[in-house]
Write a protein that holds these residues in place. Structure first.
Motif, PDB file in Angstrom:
ATOM      1  N   ASN A 147      10.912 -28.834 -12.883  1.00 18.72           N
ATOM      2  CA  ASN A 147      10.254 -27.520 -12.972  1.00 18.72           C
ATOM      3  C   ASN A 147      10.379 -26.917 -14.359  1.00 18.72           C
ATOM      4  O   ASN A 147       9.492 -26.196 -14.814  1.00 18.72           O
ATOM      5  CB  ASN A 147      10.864 -26.570 -11.936  1.00 18.72           C
ATOM      6  CG  ASN A 147      12.355 -26.362 -12.163  1.00 18.72           C
ATOM      7  OD1 ASN A 147      13.143 -27.288 -11.957  1.00 18.72           O
ATOM      8  ND2 ASN A 147      12.749 -25.193 -12.607  1.00 18.72           N
ATOM      9  N   CYS A 148      11.483 -27.222 -15.049  1.00 17.93           N
ATOM     10  CA  CYS A 148      11.717 -26.620 -16.369  1.00 17.93           C
ATOM     11  C   CYS A 148      10.674 -27.081 -17.384  1.00 17.93           C
ATOM     12  O   CYS A 148      10.488 -26.460 -18.414  1.00 17.93           O
ATOM     13  CB  CYS A 148      13.117 -26.970 -16.864  1.00 17.93           C
ATOM     14  SG  CYS A 148      14.414 -26.409 -15.749  1.00 17.93           S
ATOM     15  N   HIS A 149      10.011 -28.199 -17.101  1.00 16.58           N
ATOM     16  CA  HIS A 149       9.073 -28.790 -18.061  1.00 16.58           C
ATOM     17  C   HIS A 149       7.624 -28.634 -17.601  1.00 16.58           C
ATOM     18  O   HIS A 149       6.760 -29.356 -18.059  1.00 16.58           O
ATOM     19  CB  HIS A 149       9.393 -30.283 -18.243  1.00 16.58           C
ATOM     20  CG  HIS A 149      10.729 -30.550 -18.861  1.00 16.58           C
ATOM     21  ND1 HIS A 149      11.181 -31.821 -19.148  1.00 16.58           N
ATOM     22  CD2 HIS A 149      11.710 -29.711 -19.269  1.00 16.58           C
ATOM     23  CE1 HIS A 149      12.393 -31.758 -19.690  1.00 16.58           C
ATOM     24  NE2 HIS A 149      12.741 -30.479 -19.756  1.00 16.58           N
TER      25      HIS A 149
ATOM     26  N   GLY B  12      15.268 -33.765 -14.179  1.00 20.40           N
ATOM     27  CA  GLY B  12      15.218 -32.427 -13.591  1.00 20.40           C
ATOM     28  C   GLY B  12      16.566 -32.146 -12.952  1.00 20.40           C
ATOM     29  O   GLY B  12      16.924 -32.749 -11.928  1.00 20.40           O
ATOM     30  N   GLU B  13      17.301 -31.222 -13.529  1.00 23.71           N
ATOM     31  CA  GLU B  13      18.718 -31.042 -13.217  1.00 23.71           C
ATOM     32  C   GLU B  13      19.026 -31.002 -11.719  1.00 23.71           C
ATOM     33  O   GLU B  13      19.959 -31.666 -11.253  1.00 23.71           O
ATOM     34  CB  GLU B  13      19.212 -29.758 -13.889  1.00 23.71           C
ATOM     35  CG  GLU B  13      20.651 -29.390 -13.622  1.00 23.71           C
ATOM     36  CD  GLU B  13      21.626 -30.456 -14.111  1.00 23.71           C
ATOM     37  OE1 GLU B  13      21.288 -31.217 -15.029  1.00 23.71           O
ATOM     38  OE2 GLU B  13      22.737 -30.511 -13.545  1.00 23.71           O
ATOM     39  N   VAL B  14      18.238 -30.248 -10.979  1.00 23.36           N
ATOM     40  CA  VAL B  14      18.602 -30.023  -9.573  1.00 23.36           C
ATOM     41  C   VAL B  14      17.926 -31.016  -8.630  1.00 23.36           C
ATOM     42  O   VAL B  14      18.066 -30.914  -7.408  1.00 23.36           O
ATOM     43  CB  VAL B  14      18.267 -28.582  -9.129  1.00 23.36           C
ATOM     44  CG1 VAL B  14      19.049 -27.574  -9.950  1.00 23.36           C
ATOM     45  CG2 VAL B  14      16.776 -28.312  -9.235  1.00 23.36           C
TER      46      VAL B  14
ATOM     47  N   GLY C 122      14.166 -30.479 -22.777  1.00 24.00           N
ATOM     48  CA  GLY C 122      14.668 -29.130 -22.554  1.00 24.00           C
ATOM     49  C   GLY C 122      15.725 -29.069 -21.479  1.00 24.00           C
ATOM     50  O   GLY C 122      16.847 -28.635 -21.711  1.00 24.00           O
ATOM     51  N   CYS C 123      15.378 -29.496 -20.252  1.00 21.78           N
ATOM     52  CA  CYS C 123      16.312 -29.350 -19.143  1.00 21.78           C
ATOM     53  C   CYS C 123      17.592 -30.129 -19.464  1.00 21.78           C
ATOM     54  O   CYS C 123      17.547 -31.276 -19.934  1.00 21.78           O
ATOM     55  CB  CYS C 123      15.662 -29.838 -17.854  1.00 21.78           C
ATOM     56  SG  CYS C 123      16.604 -29.414 -16.383  1.00 21.78           S
ATOM     57  N   ASP C 124      18.683 -29.479 -19.205  1.00 25.41           N
ATOM     58  CA  ASP C 124      20.063 -29.900 -19.500  1.00 25.41           C
ATOM     59  C   ASP C 124      20.296 -31.213 -20.265  1.00 25.41           C
ATOM     60  O   ASP C 124      20.661 -31.198 -21.421  1.00 25.41           O
ATOM     61  CB  ASP C 124      20.825 -29.969 -18.190  1.00 25.41           C
ATOM     62  CG  ASP C 124      21.376 -28.607 -17.806  1.00 25.41           C
ATOM     63  OD1 ASP C 124      20.690 -27.595 -18.021  1.00 25.41           O
ATOM     64  OD2 ASP C 124      22.496 -28.556 -17.298  1.00 25.41           O
ATOM     65  N   LYS C 125      20.132 -32.359 -19.583  1.00 23.70           N
ATOM     66  CA  LYS C 125      20.572 -33.616 -20.199  1.00 23.70           C
ATOM     67  C   LYS C 125      19.485 -34.253 -21.053  1.00 23.70           C
ATOM     68  O   LYS C 125      19.727 -35.268 -21.706  1.00 23.70           O
ATOM     69  CB  LYS C 125      21.004 -34.636 -19.126  1.00 23.70           C
ATOM     70  CG  LYS C 125      21.880 -34.076 -18.022  1.00 23.70           C
ATOM     71  CD  LYS C 125      23.154 -33.463 -18.538  1.00 23.70           C
ATOM     72  CE  LYS C 125      24.005 -32.881 -17.429  1.00 23.70           C
ATOM     73  NZ  LYS C 125      23.491 -31.641 -16.821  1.00 23.70           N
TER      74      LYS C 125
ATOM     75  N   GLY D 211      10.185 -23.309 -18.026  1.00 27.19           N
ATOM     76  CA  GLY D 211      11.263 -23.162 -19.000  1.00 27.19           C
ATOM     77  C   GLY D 211      12.620 -23.460 -18.408  1.00 27.19           C
ATOM     78  O   GLY D 211      12.769 -23.654 -17.198  1.00 27.19           O
ATOM     79  N   THR D 212      13.588 -23.500 -19.278  1.00 28.15           N
ATOM     80  CA  THR D 212      14.956 -23.847 -18.890  1.00 28.15           C
ATOM     81  C   THR D 212      15.703 -22.591 -18.436  1.00 28.15           C
ATOM     82  O   THR D 212      15.211 -21.471 -18.607  1.00 28.15           O
ATOM     83  CB  THR D 212      15.679 -24.507 -20.072  1.00 28.15           C
ATOM     84  OG1 THR D 212      15.466 -23.719 -21.242  1.00 28.15           O
ATOM     85  CG2 THR D 212      15.132 -25.902 -20.327  1.00 28.15           C
ATOM     86  N   CYS D 213      16.879 -22.773 -17.862  1.00 27.89           N
ATOM     87  CA  CYS D 213      17.632 -21.660 -17.284  1.00 27.89           C
ATOM     88  C   CYS D 213      17.725 -20.492 -18.272  1.00 27.89           C
ATOM     89  O   CYS D 213      17.844 -20.689 -19.476  1.00 27.89           O
ATOM     90  CB  CYS D 213      19.010 -22.129 -16.849  1.00 27.89           C
ATOM     91  SG  CYS D 213      18.936 -23.113 -15.344  1.00 27.89           S
ATOM     92  N   ALA D 214      17.681 -19.289 -17.717  1.00 28.77           N
ATOM     93  CA  ALA D 214      17.457 -18.074 -18.501  1.00 28.77           C
ATOM     94  C   ALA D 214      18.691 -17.549 -19.220  1.00 28.77           C
ATOM     95  O   ALA D 214      18.625 -16.504 -19.869  1.00 28.77           O
ATOM     96  CB  ALA D 214      16.913 -16.993 -17.576  1.00 28.77           C
TER      97      ALA D 214
ATOM     98  N   THR E 140      23.669 -24.894 -20.203  1.00 28.53           N
ATOM     99  CA  THR E 140      23.698 -26.124 -21.003  1.00 28.53           C
ATOM    100  C   THR E 140      22.388 -26.337 -21.773  1.00 28.53           C
ATOM    101  O   THR E 140      22.405 -26.735 -22.937  1.00 28.53           O
ATOM    102  CB  THR E 140      23.978 -27.332 -20.097  1.00 28.53           C
ATOM    103  OG1 THR E 140      25.182 -27.089 -19.387  1.00 28.53           O
ATOM    104  CG2 THR E 140      24.126 -28.598 -20.912  1.00 28.53           C
ATOM    105  N   ALA E 141      21.260 -26.072 -21.140  1.00 21.35           N
ATOM    106  CA  ALA E 141      19.985 -26.327 -21.820  1.00 21.35           C
ATOM    107  C   ALA E 141      19.846 -25.458 -23.063  1.00 21.35           C
ATOM    108  O   ALA E 141      19.512 -25.955 -24.148  1.00 21.35           O
ATOM    109  CB  ALA E 141      18.826 -26.081 -20.856  1.00 21.35           C
ATOM    110  N   SER E 142      20.110 -24.167 -22.924  1.00 17.62           N
ATOM    111  CA  SER E 142      19.987 -23.286 -24.090  1.00 17.62           C
ATOM    112  C   SER E 142      21.062 -23.599 -25.123  1.00 17.62           C
ATOM    113  O   SER E 142      20.819 -23.534 -26.332  1.00 17.62           O
ATOM    114  CB  SER E 142      20.084 -21.820 -23.661  1.00 17.62           C
ATOM    115  OG  SER E 142      18.937 -21.479 -22.918  1.00 17.62           O
TER     116      SER E 142
HETATM  117 FE1  FES Z   1      16.550 -27.160 -16.007  1.00 17.85          FE
HETATM  118 FE2  FES Z   1      18.644 -25.320 -15.705  1.00 17.85          FE
HETATM  119  S1  FES Z   1      17.601 -26.509 -14.183  1.00 17.85           S
HETATM  120  S2  FES Z   1      17.699 -26.075 -17.490  1.00 17.85           S
END
Ligand code: FES
Length: 567
Positions: A56-58, A88-90, A124-127, A196-199, A203-205
């Motif tokens: 979803n972040c992408h 996708g992290e989750v 973008g998303c975490d890893k 987008g990545t977590c607000a 970790t992503a930011s």
């Molecule tokens: Fe993608 Fe947090 S779930 S950055």
């Protein structure tokens, strides 16, 4: 271009036993994509895309990649987007970290195997960002990063919400009966409302800011919100910069130097960044033969204040950070602590980039070095008989009242055991106990999940207990908070001291002394060690490879065969 290897589509020909034929064949097939002769002669700019319907972040990546292509074409390059693994992290079982090295291998091999003069890494998303930087570093191809950018926040009953510190906060309220299921269901629709990545500074930011601090992103682009028009302009500019990189042949090893890694560590501390970033930065640096020492992290942490007031340690969100001045403001403030000779991906040195002070910095969110948010860095490493090779605590997200104490261990043998027993009303646990979880490290089969944020047992949560000392060889989400000791090494699955802890043992934590000790007689521990048995390895495939070759947290959880010899 300055190297004398074949360029563009003539790079890395397919072996048919006849190089002329291979190039003829490649050009013939490339023509089927409808490119003109003139465009086929331009530098080839790969765009490694981590777009996926399971990320979803992408979800805005198609638009972002179009903007990169626009920039590449405008600068006289041939843009060639290609997919890689997305994380996708989750959406990943058992945890995304297990697949970071697989994605890094994908990026490395595709950057090397395909005829690319330079590559834009869109993640973008975490890893994903660490995987891309690890892969591109090993491939040695000129590369530039473009990150997804953070989500925007939303509102619930007038309160501002953003993934995913607020996800945890509301889940904790639900567990302690402060809110009901109906309210939780309403909150579920408000936590992640844009691409987008977590607000928060999760970790992503953190990794976006670390990538910019390393010099691998265009200046000022780490924190632009995903849906802001500036993000599209950054994408276009990144495409243009990639063509310049293809011409200059500036490779990552000249940008990510020991001095740049040290700069990035200071930035990580100053932004109160995620504990995961230590693992990722160690892995990226390890691909270039640059060691990252946890003892040195402690020296830097004592001398680097936290400058930003952002969740999960503070009050604000990533969109506020961007509006307040973003990474340009942070780097400018940190100038006296940074090595300004470091090259950035534009070919500029950090000193040139930071020559002019940023305008309009909001000091409620980005503080000065003289008046920081907290005087010392957000992360510390702990050492001692329970963690001979180190453990990590995010002290900026922890309760300082729990920093100097000895507690009784309440042990869970694995994440599954924890899930089965943590809310058992008969569990013998008190607020001053230390919750211990074993067998959640890199080689455990769980893949070092973000399970180190052990839930407060329901009985205690309902009684108002908000924080306890929690210790494990797992990781913690960058959006989480609490007195949570992570990455204990050596891990339990290889027989580290954590494997020997039993309920009732005494453990001493001292953040002041940076120590974590198991206060059990050595003869008793020797007897327990003699009885300890390793679990069998997974039978086959990537999980088998992972369990056999993954390194411990202090070595970045990379594969042993992918790291470089120390420079
Ligand atoms: Fe993608 Fe947090 S779930 S950055």
């Amino acid at each position: 271009m300055s190297d004398d290897k074949p360029q563009g589509l003539a790079r890395g020909l397919t072996h048919y036993g006849d190089a002329g034929f291979a190039l003829f064949l490649r050009r013939s097939f490339a023509r089927s994509m409808g490119y003109s002769t003139a465009l086929l002669a331009e530098p080839t700019i790969g765009i490694a895309s981590a777009a996926s319907d399971l990320n979803n972040c992408h979800r805005h990546f198609p638009e972002l990649i179009d903007a990169v292509k626009r920039g590449v074409l405008a600068a006289g390059g041939l843009p060639l987007a290609f997919p890689t693994i997305s994380l996708g992290e989750v959406f990943l079982h058992p945890t995304s970290l297990m697949y970071r090295n697989l994605m890094a291998m994908d990026v490395e091999e595709m950057c090397r195997a395909q005829p690319l003069d330079a590559v834009v890494l869109v993640g973008g998303c975490d890893k994903t960002v660490p995987a891309q930087l690890m892969g591109a570093a090993s491939a040695g191809v000129p590369a530039i990063g473009l990150v997804a950018g953070p989500m925007l926040t939303a509102r619930h009953d007038g309160e501002r919400l953003g993934a995913c510190t607020d996800c945890r906060r509301f889940w904790a309220k639900f567990r302690s009966d402060e809110i009901d299921r109906t309210t939780l269901d309403r909150v579920e629709t408000k936590l992640a409302t844009t691409a987008g990545t977590c607000a928060v500074m999760g970790t992503a930011s953190t990794m976006a800011c670390v990538a910019e601090a390393l010099g691998m992103l265009l200046p000022g682009t780490a924190a632009i919100p995903a849906v802001h028009a500036d993000r599209l302009r950054a994408a276009e500019a990144t495409g243009r910069a990639a063509v310049a990189l293809a011409r200059s042949r500036l490779t990552i090893d000249r940008i990510v130097t020991p001095a740049a890694v040290e700069n990035a560590l200071k930035v990580l501390l100053a932004i109160g960044g995620s504990t995961n970033a230590i693992i990722h930065l160690t892995a990226i640096a390890g691909r270039l033969g640059i060691p990252v020492s946890l003892k040195h992290l402690n020296e830097l942490s004592d001398a680097t204040p936290v400058l930003v007031d952002l969740k999960p340690t503070g009050a604000h969100y990533m969109e506020d950070f961007f509006a307040a001045g973003g990474m340009s403001a942070v780097l400018h403030e940190l100038k006296p602590l940074l090595d300004l000779d470091c090259l950035t991906v534009t070919g500029e040195r950090l000193a040139e980039r930071l020559a002019a002070p940023p305008e309009g910095v909001d000091r409620a969110i980005i503080r000065t070095l003289a008046a920081p948010f907290t005087p010392a860095g957000g992360l510390v490493a702990l050492f001692g008989s329970l963690a001979p090779n180190g453990a990590i605590l995010k002290r900026s997200a922890a309760d300082a009242r729990l920093f100097e104490r000895t507690g009784r261990a309440v042990v869970f043998s694995s994440p599954s055991d924890l899930a089965a027993r943590i809310d058992d009303p008969a569990l013998d646990v008190e607020p001053d106990d230390f919750l211990i979880m074993q067998n959640a490290g890199p080689k455990s089969g769980y893949g070092m999940p973000e399970a180190g944020y052990l839930p407060i047992p329901a009985r205690l949560a309902r009684a108002g207990v908000k924080d306890m000392v929690r210790i494990s060889d797992a990781r913690m989400s960058g959006t989480a908070y609490g007195t949570v000791v992570l990455h204990v090494s050596p891990e339990a699955a290889i027989g580290g001291p954590l494997a020997l802890v039993q309920t009732g043992d005494r453990i001493r934590l001292s953040v002041r002394e940076r120590s974590l000790d198991l206060e059990v007689d050595t003869a008793v521990l020797a007897r327990r060690k003699a009885q300890w048995r390793a679990s069998p390895l997974p039978p086959r495939g990537y999980q088998r490879l992972y369990a056999e070759r993954v390194l411990q947290a202090e070595e970045g959880c990379d594969f042993d065969f992918l790291r470089s010899a120390t420079r």
